[in-house]
Design a protein around this motif. Sequence first.
Motif, PDB file in Angstrom:
ATOM      1  N   GLY A  49       0.739  -1.154  -0.203  1.00 62.15           N
ATOM      2  CA  GLY A  49      -0.010   0.131   0.069  1.00 62.15           C
ATOM      3  C   GLY A  49       0.772   1.218   0.026  1.00 62.15           C
ATOM      4  N   ASP A  51       2.623   4.714  -1.239  1.00 66.39           N
ATOM      5  CA  ASP A  51       2.198   5.701  -2.063  1.00 66.39           C
ATOM      6  C   ASP A  51       3.359   6.235  -3.026  1.00 66.39           C
ATOM      7  N   SER A  72      -5.886   0.161  -6.692  1.00 66.65           N
ATOM      8  CA  SER A  72      -5.505   0.593  -5.323  1.00 66.65           C
ATOM      9  C   SER A  72      -4.259   1.381  -5.683  1.00 66.65           C
ATOM     10  N   SER A  75      -4.925   4.855  -7.379  1.00 66.86           N
ATOM     11  CA  SER A  75      -5.802   6.052  -6.504  1.00 66.86           C
ATOM     12  C   SER A  75      -4.825   6.249  -5.572  1.00 66.86           C
ATOM     13  N   THR A  76      -3.677   5.763  -5.017  1.00 60.67           N
ATOM     14  CA  THR A  76      -3.008   6.148  -3.904  1.00 60.67           C
ATOM     15  C   THR A  76      -1.728   6.582  -4.405  1.00 60.67           C
ATOM     16  N   VAL A  78       1.296   8.771  -5.181  1.00 56.43           N
ATOM     17  CA  VAL A  78       1.405  10.166  -4.884  1.00 56.43           C
ATOM     18  C   VAL A  78       2.703  10.692  -5.411  1.00 56.43           C
ATOM     19  N   ASN A 102      -4.164  11.187  -8.323  1.00 58.57           N
ATOM     20  CA  ASN A 102      -3.811  11.877  -6.812  1.00 58.57           C
ATOM     21  C   ASN A 102      -2.371  11.915  -6.805  1.00 58.57           C
TER      22      ASN A 102
END
Length: 277
Positions: A49, A51, A72, A75-76, A78, A102
């Motif tokens: 998970g 970013d 996943s 969208s996460t 960065v 994002n």
Amino acid sequence: EIVTTGRILLERQRAMCPRLGDAYARTERATIVKEEVAFYRIKKAVDKGLDTVDLAGCSFPFVPDELRQVPSLASTLVDLNLARNQLFSTDAAFAVLKDLVNLKRLSLANNFLNGKLSEEAGRLVRLEELDLDGNQLTELPESCENWSELRVFSCGGNKMITALPEGVEHWTKLEMCNLRENALTTLPAGASKWTKMKRLFIGSNKFAEIPDAVGRMPELSELDARGNEVTEIPMCLAACEKLEHLNLGRNKIAAIPETLISGFANLRELYLYMNKL
């Protein structure tokens, strides 16, 4: 200038000297290893998970579809580093990147991106830092007006960018801008809205004068305008009361206005080498 890719360069090298075949084969194997490492990093980001994904120097001729195919991650994510690859087409690159909604930090430095930057780039509306250094870009898209969150922008060393679009007036949060080594002659009037600008680098362009917009940057602490065709130190700089570093070397300045220089209360470094003084 000749537009090329890393793949073309390698093929040209092999064709001109067949004895370099072994070296070519080693390069091919190294490229495969780099790609395997890159895909491992993408998988790791998905599994944990994360970013942030660093894919710099992986010899990619394309942006991996995997970045957007995993919801996943798309969208996460960065922070994405795609510097020092072999990306060629900005349309192909942003066909994938536009879905990373994002994304805040993106580096595409030192690739082979050429021509006008894709209009799809404007869909990354949350960008805060964008690095396009060392490519062969000629123009920014009109959709760049959507980058209203941008704080750091760099497109140095593209050589062929002659103007910025008026849409840059929406970059009102910009704090650092690197435009070195292009073919700019001025900044658009909208640059006067860069009121949070602290560090501006416009060296090695074709400015005949410091743009008036610079005088409307009250937070400016560093201005590098070396290697242009500037003939005088403009009075507009007197408004930059926080200016600490001013580099006007390698221009055509013939006189220094004493009243202006004495007004720089915070000036610590002033470079005027290789002028006509």
